[in-house]
Scaffold this active site. Structure first.
Site, PDB file in Angstrom:
ATOM      1  N   ILE A 108       0.826  -1.217   0.000  1.00 40.64           N
ATOM      2  CA  ILE A 108       0.000   0.000   0.000  1.00 40.64           C
ATOM      3  C   ILE A 108       0.863   1.271   0.000  1.00 40.64           C
ATOM      4  O   ILE A 108       0.469   2.290  -0.579  1.00 40.64           O
ATOM      5  CB  ILE A 108      -1.026  -0.002   1.172  1.00 40.64           C
ATOM      6  N   SER A 142      12.238   1.160   6.573  1.00 44.88           N
ATOM      7  CA  SER A 142      11.870  -0.218   6.276  1.00 44.88           C
ATOM      8  C   SER A 142      13.007  -1.129   6.695  1.00 44.88           C
ATOM      9  O   SER A 142      14.172  -0.749   6.628  1.00 44.88           O
ATOM     10  CB  SER A 142      11.614  -0.378   4.774  1.00 44.88           C
ATOM     11  N   ARG A 143      12.632  -2.340   7.101  1.00 39.53           N
ATOM     12  CA  ARG A 143      13.676  -3.301   7.488  1.00 39.53           C
ATOM     13  C   ARG A 143      14.401  -3.847   6.278  1.00 39.53           C
ATOM     14  O   ARG A 143      15.482  -4.378   6.385  1.00 39.53           O
ATOM     15  CB  ARG A 143      13.045  -4.440   8.288  1.00 39.53           C
ATOM     16  N   LYS A 159      -5.334   1.746   7.828  1.00 40.51           N
ATOM     17  CA  LYS A 159      -6.375   0.932   8.455  1.00 40.51           C
ATOM     18  C   LYS A 159      -5.954  -0.530   8.390  1.00 40.51           C
ATOM     19  O   LYS A 159      -5.143  -0.839   7.513  1.00 40.51           O
ATOM     20  CB  LYS A 159      -7.728   1.132   7.765  1.00 40.51           C
ATOM     21  N   ASP A 181      -9.738  -7.781   7.315  1.00 38.48           N
ATOM     22  CA  ASP A 181      -8.895  -6.696   6.783  1.00 38.48           C
ATOM     23  C   ASP A 181      -9.627  -5.961   5.658  1.00 38.48           C
ATOM     24  O   ASP A 181      -9.767  -4.741   5.713  1.00 38.48           O
ATOM     25  CB  ASP A 181      -7.523  -7.229   6.331  1.00 38.48           C
TER      26      ASP A 181
END
Ligand code: NAP
Length: 309
Positions: free
Chosen positions: A13, A35-36, A89, A167
Site C-alpha cells: 500500500i 523499512s527493514r 487501516k 482486513d
C-alpha cells in the site's frame, strides 16, 4: 513550507498509494523511508524510526503503513520523536490499543489521523446525506474477493492481529459506520477459520438496531472468491428508500437508478485531509469500524475450514 513526511513500512500500500499521493500533494515533501528491507528511491532510507531520529534529518510527520499488530509501539516511538502521525487501516489489532494511541498522541500534543480509505468517496458522502434522519430496517453487505490477489504472499494476515478477511471487511464497515444515521451492533456471527491460520477467511454476521426494532441487517465477507470482486452495500429504510453502493462504494444507485459514479481518489483525499488536520492541529480517530470487528470476534461462533496452504 510543505510538511516533511517520512513513510514507514514500504510494502504494497505504501508503493501503490502513499508514495504517489505524497508526490502529487504540494503540502508534503517526502524526506525518508523507514523499512527493514525495502528502499525508496531518491530519499535516504533507515532501518528503524530510531535510526531516522538519530540521523538528525528534519521530519514533521510519519505515515505508518506497517501491518496493524506492530503499530502501537511504532506510533508511540514516532510521537516521542515529536512527529505527527497518519496510520493505515485497520489502525490497531484491538480497540484498547487504539484508545491508548489516541491518548498518547493527545498527551504528546501531536496530530493522530487514523485513516479509513474507503470512506473517501463522493458516492459514500451522498449515501450518508440521503440516510440522514431515516429509520434503516435493511442492510446487506457483500464483500468478497480473492485473498491471493490482494495480499500476495503476505503472512501477517493469517497471524493473530492480522484480521484475516476482516482486513477488507473493515473497509465495508468503515462505510457502514459512516453512512448509517444510528450505530448498529453485532447480534451474532459465524467465523470460518482455516485449520492452519489464526484469522478468518470468511464471516457471516447479523447485526441489530440499538432500539430493539425489527430489522434485517447482515454482512457476508469471503476471501475465497476467485473471479473479480464483489464489494456491495445495500440499505433500505422504513419509508421505502433503497440505496445500493457498488464497486467498493464508488457507484451509488438510488431506488434502482444510478445516482453517482465516483472517480476513485481515496488516498489523494486522505493526504488533502491530513494537511488540513495538521494545519488545524486536530486529530481524527474513529474506532467504530474496529469496535464492530472486535465484537464479531467476541460474539462469533468459530468454524474450522480447509487449510489455506
Ligand atoms: P505489506 O505489503 O505486507 O507491507 C507492510 C510493510 O510493513 C512491509 O513493507 C514491511 O516492511 C513492514 N512490516 C511488516 N511486518 C513488520 C513488522 N513486524 N515490523 C515492522 N514493519 C513491518 O502490507 P500492505 O498490503 O502494504 O498492508 C499494510 C497495511 O495497509 C495493512 O494494515 C493493510 O490493511 C493496509 N492496506 C492494504 C491495502 C492493500 O491493497 N494491500 C489497501 C489498503 C490498506 P519491511 O519488512 O521491509 O520493514
Amino acid at each position: 513550507m510543505p510538511y516533511r513526511i517520512a513513510v514507514a513500512g514500504i510494502g504494497k500500500i505504501a508503493r501503490d498509494q502513499h508514495l504517489p499521493c505524497i508526490g502529487k500533494n504540494r503540502n508534503f515533501t517526502l524526506v525518508a523511508g523507514v523499512s527493514r528491507s525495502a528502499k525508496i528511491e531518491g530519499v535516504p532510507n533507515f532501518e528503524s524510526l530510531a535510526a531516522l531520529k538519530a540521523s538528525k534529518l528534519k521530519v514533521d510527520c510519519l505515515a505508518l503503513c506497517t501491518p496493524p499488530a506492530v503499530r502501537l509501539a511504532m506510533a508511540r516511538e514516532a510521537l516521542d520523536h515529536g512527529w505527527h502521525l497518519l496510520i493505515e487501516k485497520p489502525p490497531t489489532p484491538t480497540v484498547g490499543e487504539l484508545l491508548a494511541m489516541e491518548a498518547y498522541a493527545r498527551k504528546k500534543k501531536r496530530v493522530l489521523y487514523a485513516t479509513w480509505h474507503s470512506r473517501y468517496n463522493k458516492s459514500v458522502d451522498m449515501a450518508k446525506a440521503k440516510l440522514r434522519g431515516k429509520h434503516v430496517d435493511f442492510l446487506r453487505v457483500t464483500w468478497k474477493e480473492d485473498v491471493h490477489k490482494w495480499h500476495p504472499g503476505q503472512a501477517w494476515i493469517w497471524e493473530p492481529g492480522g484480521f484475516g478477511v476482516f482486513d477488507p471487511g473493515i473497509n465495508a464497515l468503515s462505510i457502514v459506520t459512516k453512512i448509517l444515521p444510528e450505530p448498529i451492533f453485532v447480534d451474532s456471527a459465524t467465523i470460518e477459520v482455516p485449520a492452519d491460520a489464526a484469522t478468518p477467511i470468511a464471516a457471516d454476521i447479523r447485526f441489530k438496531r440499538g432500539d430493539g426494532a425489527t430489522a434485517d441487517l447482515s454482512a457476508v465477507f469471503d476471501w475465497r472468491q476467485k473471479t473479480g470482486e464483489t464489494w456491495e452495500i445495500e440499505v433500505a429504510t422504513r419509508d421505502g428508500l433503497k440505496l445500493h453502493l457498488k464497486n467498493g462504494g464508488s457507484i451509488l444507485e438510488i431506488n434502482g437508478k444510478t445516482a453517482h459514479k465516483a472517480v476513485l481518489r481515496e488516498y489523494e483525499d486522505i493526504y488533502a485531509k491530513f494537511a488540513r488536520l495538521l494545519k488545524a492541529k486536530k486529530s481524527e480517530v474513529d474506532p467504530s469500524p474496529l469496535q464492530l470487528v472486535s465484537d464479531c470476534f467476541m460474539l462469533g461462533k468459530p468454524k474450522v475450514v480447509a487449510p489455506v496452504g
